[in-house]
Scaffold this motif. Structure first.
Motif, PDB file in Angstrom:
ATOM      1  N   GLN A   1       0.847  -1.184   0.000  1.00 12.33           N
ATOM      2  CA  GLN A   1       0.000   0.000   0.000  1.00 12.33           C
ATOM      3  C   GLN A   1       0.883   1.235   0.000  1.00 12.33           C
ATOM      4  O   GLN A   1       1.883   1.293   0.728  1.00 12.33           O
TER       5      GLN A   1
ATOM      6  N   GLU B   1      -2.947   0.748  -8.533  1.00 15.10           N
ATOM      7  CA  GLU B   1      -4.356   1.099  -8.622  1.00 15.10           C
ATOM      8  C   GLU B   1      -4.715   1.948  -7.413  1.00 15.10           C
ATOM      9  O   GLU B   1      -4.350   1.607  -6.290  1.00 15.10           O
ATOM     10  N   ASN B   2      -5.420   3.043  -7.656  1.00 16.47           N
ATOM     11  CA  ASN B   2      -5.889   3.867  -6.546  1.00 16.47           C
ATOM     12  C   ASN B   2      -7.044   3.166  -5.850  1.00 16.47           C
ATOM     13  O   ASN B   2      -7.907   2.585  -6.490  1.00 16.47           O
ATOM     14  N   GLU B   3      -6.984   3.191  -4.546  1.00  8.57           N
ATOM     15  CA  GLU B   3      -7.992   2.554  -3.708  1.00  8.57           C
ATOM     16  C   GLU B   3      -8.718   3.644  -2.927  1.00  8.57           C
ATOM     17  O   GLU B   3      -8.240   4.757  -2.809  1.00  8.57           O
TER      18      GLU B   3
ATOM     19  N   ALA C   1      -3.136   3.687  -2.496  1.00 10.04           N
ATOM     20  CA  ALA C   1      -2.990   3.023  -3.783  1.00 10.04           C
ATOM     21  C   ALA C   1      -2.281   1.708  -3.511  1.00 10.04           C
ATOM     22  O   ALA C   1      -1.501   1.595  -2.564  1.00 10.04           O
ATOM     23  N   GLN C   2      -2.556   0.730  -4.348  1.00  8.43           N
ATOM     24  CA  GLN C   2      -1.878  -0.559  -4.213  1.00  8.43           C
ATOM     25  C   GLN C   2      -0.936  -0.737  -5.385  1.00  8.43           C
ATOM     26  O   GLN C   2      -1.336  -0.605  -6.539  1.00  8.43           O
TER      27      GLN C   2
END
Length: 181
Positions: free
Chosen positions: A112, A154-156, A161-162
């Motif tokens: 993360q 990828e934005n979470e 983001a991951q």
């Protein structure tokens, strides 16, 4: 004549020293060694499950197989019990070692990142992996020494983001250290 020499001497002393050149812009700080994906290689690809020097437990994966190089049904994946190698200055979760026919064939790690810094961190890491500086990127693929790598972030929700990287043996049968040729 003596007077002319004294004037020249005084003029030389009064002359200003040459200004030093502007200080060069400092180079960016080197990336932590954990940014290199090689830290995730705890055993060579092709290693037999029982020879991996970590305590593992099996995990079951359910994911969109169209987005992966090898369907998850062909791989048996294990998570590490205990300490995991640091990746991008963080402890990955999950950190998976996946085996095909009892031989290490894939490693996958996810960390993360703060969303505000994710793009820069990933671009720095990808630049290191590809051995060229990058301003920005959302995906990063390449290969080195019989290993392919594919990373993306990828934005979470909740400002995180991951970053996920997947390492695959190009041909796990050829990389098995104890197989006769």
């Amino acid at each position: 004549m003596l007077m002319a020499g004294a004037v020249l001497l005084l003029a030389a002393c009064a002359a200003s020293e040459p200004k030093p050149a502007a200080a060069p812009v400092p180079a960016p700080a080197p990336l932590d060694a954990s940014y290199d994906w090689h830290v995730l290689l705890v055993a060579p690809f092709g290693s037999v499950l029982k020879d991996v020097p970590l305590t593992l437990h099996e995990v079951f994966l359910f994911r969109d197989e169209a987005a992966r190089a090898a369907p998850t049904g062909e791989l048996e994946c294990y998570a590490v019990d205990g300490a995991r190698p640091r990746f991008v200055a963080r402890s990955p979760s999950p950190y998976l070692l996946c085996f095909k026919q009892d031989r290490l064939a894939r490693i996958e790690a996810t960390v993360q990142l703060p969303a505000a810094e994710a793009e820069r961190i990933f671009a720095d890491a990808c630049g290191l992996w590809l051995k060229k500086p990058l301003a920005t990127t959302a995906e990063c693929t390449g290969s080195e020494g019989g290993i392919t790598f594919a990373g993306h972030f990828e934005n979470e929700p909740e400002n995180f983001a991951q970053l996920t990287i997947q390492l695959d043996a190009v041909d796990s049968a050829d990389s098995a250290p104890d197989r006769a040729r």
